[in-house]
Design a protein around this motif. Structure first.
Motif, PDB file in Angstrom:
ATOM      1  N   ASP A  53       1.404 -10.288  -8.942  1.00 56.84           N
ATOM      2  CA  ASP A  53       1.245  -9.444 -10.127  1.00 56.84           C
ATOM      3  C   ASP A  53       2.322  -9.695 -11.188  1.00 56.84           C
ATOM      4  O   ASP A  53       3.398 -10.180 -10.892  1.00 56.84           O
ATOM      5  CB  ASP A  53       1.274  -7.967  -9.735  1.00 56.84           C
ATOM      6  CG  ASP A  53       0.072  -7.564  -8.900  1.00 56.84           C
ATOM      7  OD1 ASP A  53      -0.923  -8.314  -8.885  1.00 56.84           O
ATOM      8  OD2 ASP A  53       0.140  -6.497  -8.258  1.00 56.84           O
ATOM      9  N   SER A  87      -1.354  -8.379  -4.305  1.00 59.34           N
ATOM     10  CA  SER A  87      -1.804  -8.277  -5.696  1.00 59.34           C
ATOM     11  C   SER A  87      -2.532  -6.963  -5.882  1.00 59.34           C
ATOM     12  O   SER A  87      -3.630  -6.774  -5.361  1.00 59.34           O
ATOM     13  CB  SER A  87      -2.722  -9.436  -6.078  1.00 59.34           C
ATOM     14  OG  SER A  87      -3.161  -9.264  -7.418  1.00 59.34           O
ATOM     15  N   ASN A  88      -1.926  -6.075  -6.632  1.00 60.08           N
ATOM     16  CA  ASN A  88      -2.598  -4.838  -7.020  1.00 60.08           C
ATOM     17  C   ASN A  88      -3.443  -5.054  -8.262  1.00 60.08           C
ATOM     18  O   ASN A  88      -4.466  -4.414  -8.445  1.00 60.08           O
ATOM     19  CB  ASN A  88      -1.567  -3.726  -7.271  1.00 60.08           C
ATOM     20  CG  ASN A  88      -0.842  -3.357  -6.000  1.00 60.08           C
ATOM     21  OD1 ASN A  88      -1.447  -3.162  -4.956  1.00 60.08           O
ATOM     22  ND2 ASN A  88       0.478  -3.295  -6.073  1.00 60.08           N
ATOM     23  N   ASP A  89      -3.018  -5.985  -9.129  1.00 64.67           N
ATOM     24  CA  ASP A  89      -3.728  -6.258 -10.376  1.00 64.67           C
ATOM     25  C   ASP A  89      -5.063  -6.967 -10.127  1.00 64.67           C
ATOM     26  O   ASP A  89      -6.051  -6.678 -10.783  1.00 64.67           O
ATOM     27  CB  ASP A  89      -2.888  -7.130 -11.313  1.00 64.67           C
ATOM     28  CG  ASP A  89      -1.639  -6.425 -11.811  1.00 64.67           C
ATOM     29  OD1 ASP A  89      -1.534  -5.197 -11.649  1.00 64.67           O
ATOM     30  OD2 ASP A  89      -0.761  -7.119 -12.364  1.00 64.67           O
ATOM     31  N   GLU A  90      -5.056  -7.923  -9.215  1.00 59.68           N
ATOM     32  CA  GLU A  90      -6.236  -8.746  -8.952  1.00 59.68           C
ATOM     33  C   GLU A  90      -6.338  -9.059  -7.459  1.00 59.68           C
ATOM     34  O   GLU A  90      -6.093 -10.186  -7.029  1.00 59.68           O
ATOM     35  CB  GLU A  90      -6.138 -10.057  -9.745  1.00 59.68           C
ATOM     36  CG  GLU A  90      -7.304 -10.293 -10.644  1.00 59.68           C
ATOM     37  CD  GLU A  90      -7.178 -11.596 -11.393  1.00 59.68           C
ATOM     38  OE1 GLU A  90      -8.140 -12.378 -11.335  1.00 59.68           O
ATOM     39  OE2 GLU A  90      -6.139 -11.821 -12.032  1.00 59.68           O
TER      40      GLU A  90
END
Length: 114
Positions: A53, A87-90
């Motif tokens: 991220d 990955s929290n975003d993707e």
């Protein structure tokens, strides 16, 4: 447990596959940072956490060359056992990267060009 935060430790703007294609390539990341941390984690029998991220996105070629490339250098099962991705975003990137590692040596893959 060791950690690489790609955005903080390498770049916010990952590039293409090879060094010859410009700055911050997957090849450069693998050769200059990932490989050394991977070997250190293996020697310590620790996990290497890869934080994805914070940057401006990843080209498929960057991810395949960095992580698939590592699995062409070292046993795939060891790479899978050693690396852990966050990955929290993707979150879909994690599955994608694991697929690159698993299929790194598929005979169907195109030969590397230099």
């Amino acid at each position: 447990m060791m950690t690489i935060n790609i955005c903080r430790d390498f770049t916010e703007t990952p590039g293409a596959r090879y060094k010859s294609e410009g700055e911050f390539s997957g090849e450069e990341f693998r050769d200059d940072l990932l490989k050394h941390k991977y070997l250190e984690a293996r020697a310590r029998n620790e996990k290497l956490i890869i934080e994805l991220d914070g940057g401006y996105g990843y080209a498929t070629s960057f991810l395949e060359e960095a992580f698939g490339g590592l699995a062409r250098m070292y046993p795939q099962n060891e790479v899978l056992d050693t690396l852990s991705f966050v990955s929290n975003d993707e979150p879909s990137l994690i599955k994608e990267i694991n697929e690159y590692i698993i299929h790194a040596n598929d005979k169907k893959k195109k030969k590397r060009k230099h």
